[in-house]
Design a protein around this motif. Structure first.
Motif, PDB file in Angstrom:
ATOM      1  N   PHE A 226       0.824  -1.208   0.000  1.00 38.94           N
ATOM      2  CA  PHE A 226       0.000   0.000   0.000  1.00 38.94           C
ATOM      3  C   PHE A 226       0.860   1.261   0.000  1.00 38.94           C
ATOM      4  CE2 PHE A 226      -2.413   3.365   2.072  1.00 38.94           C
ATOM      5  CZ  PHE A 226      -3.601   3.333   1.363  1.00 38.94           C
ATOM      6  N   SER A 227       1.809   1.359   0.919  1.00 37.21           N
ATOM      7  CA  SER A 227       2.650   2.559   1.008  1.00 37.21           C
ATOM      8  C   SER A 227       3.502   2.722  -0.243  1.00 37.21           C
ATOM      9  CB  SER A 227       3.544   2.485   2.243  1.00 37.21           C
ATOM     10  OG  SER A 227       2.766   2.436   3.422  1.00 37.21           O
ATOM     11  N   THR A 228       3.975   1.593  -0.795  1.00 42.66           N
ATOM     12  CA  THR A 228       4.794   1.658  -2.009  1.00 42.66           C
ATOM     13  C   THR A 228       3.983   2.192  -3.177  1.00 42.66           C
ATOM     14  OG1 THR A 228       6.079  -0.240  -1.221  1.00 42.66           O
ATOM     15  CG2 THR A 228       6.255   0.320  -3.547  1.00 42.66           C
ATOM     16  N   ALA A 239       6.343  13.426 -12.031  1.00 37.40           N
ATOM     17  CA  ALA A 239       7.017  13.253 -13.322  1.00 37.40           C
ATOM     18  C   ALA A 239       6.124  13.669 -14.471  1.00 37.40           C
ATOM     19  CB  ALA A 239       7.459  11.801 -13.482  1.00 37.40           C
ATOM     20  N   GLY A 240       4.814  13.417 -14.335  1.00 38.43           N
ATOM     21  CA  GLY A 240       3.892  13.846 -15.385  1.00 38.43           C
ATOM     22  C   GLY A 240       3.808  15.351 -15.500  1.00 38.43           C
ATOM     23  N   ASN A 241       3.854  16.038 -14.369  1.00 41.50           N
ATOM     24  CA  ASN A 241       3.838  17.498 -14.413  1.00 41.50           C
ATOM     25  C   ASN A 241       5.120  18.044 -15.035  1.00 41.50           C
ATOM     26  OD1 ASN A 241       1.330  17.593 -13.190  1.00 41.50           O
ATOM     27  ND2 ASN A 241       2.185  17.706 -11.122  1.00 41.50           N
ATOM     28  N   VAL A 242       6.254  17.427 -14.709  1.00 38.46           N
ATOM     29  CA  VAL A 242       7.519  17.883 -15.275  1.00 38.46           C
ATOM     30  C   VAL A 242       7.542  17.640 -16.779  1.00 38.46           C
ATOM     31  CG1 VAL A 242      10.011  17.475 -15.309  1.00 38.46           C
ATOM     32  CG2 VAL A 242       8.782  17.589 -13.129  1.00 38.46           C
ATOM     33  N   TYR A 301      12.779  10.935 -12.150  1.00 38.48           N
ATOM     34  CA  TYR A 301      12.955   9.886 -11.128  1.00 38.48           C
ATOM     35  C   TYR A 301      12.575   8.505 -11.669  1.00 38.48           C
ATOM     36  CZ  TYR A 301      13.355  13.804  -7.893  1.00 38.48           C
ATOM     37  OH  TYR A 301      13.747  14.957  -7.258  1.00 38.48           O
ATOM     38  N   LEU A 302      13.042   8.210 -12.872  1.00 37.23           N
ATOM     39  CA  LEU A 302      12.690   6.941 -13.492  1.00 37.23           C
ATOM     40  C   LEU A 302      13.286   5.753 -12.740  1.00 37.23           C
ATOM     41  CD1 LEU A 302      13.045   7.813 -17.287  1.00 37.23           C
ATOM     42  CD2 LEU A 302      10.997   7.864 -15.849  1.00 37.23           C
ATOM     43  N   LYS A 303      14.507   5.891 -12.264  1.00 32.25           N
ATOM     44  CA  LYS A 303      15.132   4.794 -11.523  1.00 32.25           C
ATOM     45  C   LYS A 303      14.416   4.559 -10.197  1.00 32.25           C
ATOM     46  CE  LYS A 303      19.736   5.295 -13.547  1.00 32.25           C
ATOM     47  NZ  LYS A 303      21.184   5.522 -13.274  1.00 32.25           N
ATOM     48  N   TYR A 304      13.977   5.627  -9.557  1.00 32.98           N
ATOM     49  CA  TYR A 304      13.244   5.466  -8.310  1.00 32.98           C
ATOM     50  C   TYR A 304      11.884   4.812  -8.560  1.00 32.98           C
ATOM     51  CZ  TYR A 304      10.888   6.658  -3.938  1.00 32.98           C
ATOM     52  OH  TYR A 304      10.184   6.606  -2.763  1.00 32.98           O
ATOM     53  N   GLN A 305      11.257   5.177  -9.674  1.00 32.35           N
ATOM     54  CA  GLN A 305       9.990   4.540 -10.021  1.00 32.35           C
ATOM     55  C   GLN A 305      10.187   3.045 -10.297  1.00 32.35           C
ATOM     56  OE1 GLN A 305       7.165   6.700 -12.598  1.00 32.35           O
ATOM     57  NE2 GLN A 305       8.692   8.338 -12.682  1.00 32.35           N
ATOM     58  N   GLU A 306      11.279   2.696 -10.957  1.00 34.49           N
ATOM     59  CA  GLU A 306      11.570   1.275 -11.185  1.00 34.49           C
ATOM     60  C   GLU A 306      11.788   0.545  -9.864  1.00 34.49           C
ATOM     61  OE1 GLU A 306      15.135  -1.417 -13.119  1.00 34.49           O
ATOM     62  OE2 GLU A 306      14.609   0.489 -14.095  1.00 34.49           O
ATOM     63  N   PHE A 307      12.458   1.208  -8.917  1.00 35.28           N
ATOM     64  CA  PHE A 307      12.652   0.602  -7.602  1.00 35.28           C
ATOM     65  C   PHE A 307      11.314   0.342  -6.908  1.00 35.28           C
ATOM     66  CE2 PHE A 307      12.829   1.630  -3.032  1.00 35.28           C
ATOM     67  CZ  PHE A 307      13.547   0.530  -2.580  1.00 35.28           C
ATOM     68  N   LEU A 308      10.377   1.285  -7.022  1.00 34.76           N
ATOM     69  CA  LEU A 308       9.064   1.099  -6.409  1.00 34.76           C
ATOM     70  C   LEU A 308       8.293  -0.027  -7.087  1.00 34.76           C
ATOM     71  CD1 LEU A 308       8.003   4.833  -5.927  1.00 34.76           C
ATOM     72  CD2 LEU A 308       8.884   3.249  -4.201  1.00 34.76           C
TER      73      LEU A 308
END
Length: 475
Positions: A226-228, A239-242, A301-308
């Motif tokens: 859930f938190s992830t 990321a969508g806003n950027v 933050y693509l790498k962080y998104q992959e980690f999630l």
């Protein structure tokens, strides 16, 4: 005749004839004279905040209200379907338990259970019911099925899938058959003790995933993640806003420009240059451009998104490749990951559902204790290795083709050769060759190949032929 002899009661004869463990337990007095438990169930929940919990009030599972909405996000939905679809697609059968010799009564019971499971109610098939139950197990850690007995002898059991999040549990249930164990809350946010529907233990099959001794509820993979998922949604929104350029990348500073000039320049920039969005303009001693964020993919933050995403896959006991993370994936690693997912996620889910159906529906509600529900094809082995094993058994005359097909969960072949072992087939083939040779005398036996006419090779130039005359060499 022995004067002390007493004719067995109907219940005693029923227990001996059908092997019904419930009837035997009643006859032996084990249910009435069961020992009292010394420890308390869910001891940490009995006293909350120094105040004893009311046993007449059902306990509500503390579940986030947006858990169902999170189940509809892309990666969570992909993970749920990756487990739910294979479980719902499994074949199944009903048969006698291992070590029990099948009788006509067993066949009657098997036919009744099949009819009840094939059409559990007027709206659902067995597959649609299992899909809903599996969905709830993955989302909220529990699956619920209401079961009632009808008036038809050939189809006595009716079952309906129930929203597991609407089920509250009486933690002080004494085990009595006429005492409610569950309560279904009606409406959003309702407390079941005021408007709930009380349900007896044999009215509801409450399937728990990852049960613990601390509470009567299960834990679903979506609850774990859930938190992830919450962090992933927030990061993806940023990321969508950027990427949509709704947030400016730079801030411009002008030297010696007052507020009036800044407002005029901002209006000109907005109308003539930018078109959308607002670039911050500030005054100062010199002209500078201040970057507000990165301009590369790192800003997304693509790498962080992959980690999630990998965290979500771990919560569902899946490989990251199942959720679209395909870096460093080849054919060998994909096959290993697929087998690992099948063993870690799909087999435990299917086995858990089958055990509850056997205990609560077939044995508990119908009273059939010598037959069971089984999944077909759930124990998936290496196909090439399994084929070699079956081939060895066939060549050793240990199994016939139809017996091999039965192990594979397939229907028996109608061929007359399918019920013969390898030795019988070879004997039949030799006999057929003998009959063929009796009919056609020109046929040769297999162990004596026919003689081929010899072909004389021409003499090579410069050698003596068969007549002894030396042949001249060609020019």
């Amino acid at each position: 005749m022995n004067p002390n002899f007493r004719k067995p009661s109907l219940l005693q004869r029923l227990a001996e004839w059908a092997g019904n463990r419930t009837a035997q337990a009643i006859w032996a007095g084990r249910l009435r004279h069961a020992p009292d438990r010394a420890t308390a169930a869910y001891a940490k929940l009995v006293s909350i905040g120094g105040k004893n919990y009311n046993r007449n009030q059902p306990m509500i599972k503390p579940t986030p209200a947006n858990l169902r909405r999170f189940a509809k996000t892309p990666y969570a939905r992909r993970a749920i379907n990756r487990i739910k679809a294979p479980v719902a697609a499994l074949g199944w059968e009903v048969g006698v338990k291992k070590g029990v010799e099948e009788t006509a009564e067993h066949r009657r019971q098997i036919e009744i259970v099949k009819r009840c499971f094939e059409r559990p109610n007027n709206d659902d098939s067995f597959r649609t019911m299992i899909e809903q139950v599996t969905e709830d197990l993955l989302v909220c850690g529990a699956g619920a099925i209401e079961q009632e007995l009808g008036g038809k002898e050939i189809r006595p059991l009716w079952m309906w899938p129930v929203d597991a999040l609407s089920i509250d549990i009486y933690i002080g249930w004494s085990g009595a058959k006429n005492e409610a164990r569950y309560s279904q809350s009606i409406g959003p946010g309702n407390v079941a003790s005021t408007r709930g529907i009380p349900l007896l233990n044999d009215q509801l099959i409450y399937i728990r995933k990852d049960p613990t001794s601390s509470d009567p509820f299960g834990t679903g993979p979506l609850e774990v993640a859930f938190s992830t998922i919450n962090r992933l949604l927030a990061t993806a929104d940023y990321a969508g806003n950027v990427a949509g350029n709704s947030q400016p990348a730079n801030m411009i500073q002008f030297k010696g420009m007052d507020q009036v000039s800044l407002d005029r320049f901002r209006e000109w920039w907005r109308n003539e240059v930018e078109g959308q969005g607002t670039t911050p303009l500030i005054g100062g001693d010199e002209a500078k451009v201040h970057p507000l964020r990165g301009t590369t993919d790192d800003a997304l933050y693509l790498k962080y998104q992959e980690f999630l995403i990998r965290e979500i896959a771990t919560a569902f006991e899946l490989s990251p490749g199942s959720l679209g993370v395909e870096a460093d994936v080849n054919r060998n690693t994909a096959e290993v990951a697929d087998e690992r997912e099948w063993s870690a996620a799909i087999i435990p889910m299917a086995s858990n559902i089958a055990s509850y159906l056997n205990r609560e529906a077939i044995e508990g509600k119908l009273g059939f204790s010598q037959i069971e529900f089984r999944w077909l094809g759930v124990d998936r082995d290496d196909e090439s290795l399994q084929a070699e094993i079956h081939k060895s058994y066939y060549e050793m005359n240990a199994l016939t083709p139809n017996e091999i097909r039965e192990k594979l969960g397939r229907k028996p072949s109608l061929s007359q050769w399918a019920d013969l072992c390898a030795a019988d087939v070879e004997i039949a083939k030799v006999a057929a060759r003998g009959v063929a040779r009796d009919v056609d005398k020109d046929l040769q036996p297999d162990d004596k190949p026919s003689k081929q006419p010899s072909i004389e090779k021409p003499d090579e130039p410069g050698t003596r032929g068969r007549s002894g005359v030396k042949r001249p060499r060609g020019d």
